[in-house]
Design a protein around this motif. Structure first.
Motif, PDB file in Angstrom:
ATOM      1  N   UNK A  39      31.263  37.938 -10.748  1.00 43.93           N
ATOM      2  CA  UNK A  39      32.180  38.248  -9.651  1.00 43.93           C
ATOM      3  C   UNK A  39      32.488  39.735  -9.524  1.00 43.93           C
ATOM      4  N   UNK A  40      31.655  40.577 -10.128  1.00 41.47           N
ATOM      5  CA  UNK A  40      31.785  42.021  -9.984  1.00 41.47           C
ATOM      6  C   UNK A  40      30.413  42.573  -9.629  1.00 41.47           C
ATOM      7  N   UNK A  41      30.409  43.816  -9.201  1.00 41.37           N
ATOM      8  CA  UNK A  41      29.143  44.499  -8.959  1.00 41.37           C
ATOM      9  C   UNK A  41      29.194  45.844  -9.669  1.00 41.37           C
ATOM     10  N   UNK A 162      32.687  36.122  -4.486  1.00 40.74           N
ATOM     11  CA  UNK A 162      31.689  37.046  -5.005  1.00 40.74           C
ATOM     12  C   UNK A 162      31.662  38.330  -4.175  1.00 40.74           C
ATOM     13  N   UNK A 163      31.093  39.407  -4.711  1.00 38.96           N
ATOM     14  CA  UNK A 163      31.054  40.677  -3.965  1.00 38.96           C
ATOM     15  C   UNK A 163      30.406  40.552  -2.593  1.00 38.96           C
ATOM     16  N   UNK A 164      29.463  39.602  -2.423  1.00 42.40           N
ATOM     17  CA  UNK A 164      28.834  39.438  -1.110  1.00 42.40           C
ATOM     18  C   UNK A 164      29.616  38.502  -0.194  1.00 42.40           C
ATOM     19  N   UNK A 165      30.778  38.056  -0.636  1.00 37.07           N
ATOM     20  CA  UNK A 165      31.635  37.192   0.169  1.00 37.07           C
ATOM     21  C   UNK A 165      31.395  35.707  -0.030  1.00 37.07           C
TER      22      UNK A 165
END
Length: 199
Positions: A39-41, A162-165
């Protein structure tokens, strides 16, 4: 606060994470494959610096034990792992934030790291439970947890954005004190099968 120990294996060692590991981590951390299910980038050195500093703050607070994963044969940082949500009252922790450079995926080094960490958890810290969680689409991770004898406990629905939504549900597993002898035997056998004879 629990001082982070050095954990020595056959092919890897887990060193207490410090800012001195940043240079080694920067050489491997910006591969999108590492973070696909997290859940991070991690895109920039600042992202990585903030991630390490956060781990160190939580370590200082006594709720985290964070390591850099080092390949012994090359004395090279190849990833990181940690215990989080360490609760000394209830004798529990979560094993996670684990990542390796993709060049070492499938090489069995994560299995060795799990053996080192769980041995420390159950035999030194005397924990009663170690939890693990993963993305609902990360089938490889789920299989790996089952292979070591971790027990599936259920799903946290809509757990992370998630970072991509996209939406992540988290699948939870655990190893408890009563499981540890069998889990340790499984891990030792797998590490032994993966260790080159010359090592």
């Amino acid at each position: 606060m629990c001082a982070t120990p050095l954990l020595e294996g056959t092919r890897i060692r887990l060193e207490p994470l410090t800012l001195d590991h940043l240079t080694g981590l920067e050489a491997i951390a910006f591969d999108d494959r590492i973070w696909r299910y997290m859940p991070i980038t991690m895109k920039t050195p600042d992202d990585l610096h903030n991630w390490v500093e956060s781990a160190l703050r939580l370590t200082e607070a006594g709720t985290t034990i964070a390591w850099a994963t080092v390949l012994k044969s090359e004395n090279r940082v190849i990833g990181s792992t940690r215990f989080s949500d360490l609760d000394r009252t209830h004798e529990t922790a979560e094993l996670g934030h684990t990542w390796l450079s993709p060049e070492f995926h499938g090489a069995g080094l994560n299995t060795e790291a799990k053996l080192l960490q769980l041995t420390y958890a159950f035999e030194e810290l005397k924990l009663r439970r170690v939890a693990l969680k993963t993305h609902h689409e990360n089938v490889q991770s789920q299989k790996a947890m089952r292979k070591i004898g971790a027990v599936a406990e259920g799903r946290f629905r809509n757990h992370f954005i998630m970072p991509d939504g996209s939406q992540r549900h988290s699948l939870w597993f655990s190893v408890i004190r009563e499981d540890w002898p069998q889990t340790k035997s499984r891990l030792e056998a797998r590490v032994g099968d993966l260790t080159p004879p010359s090592v």
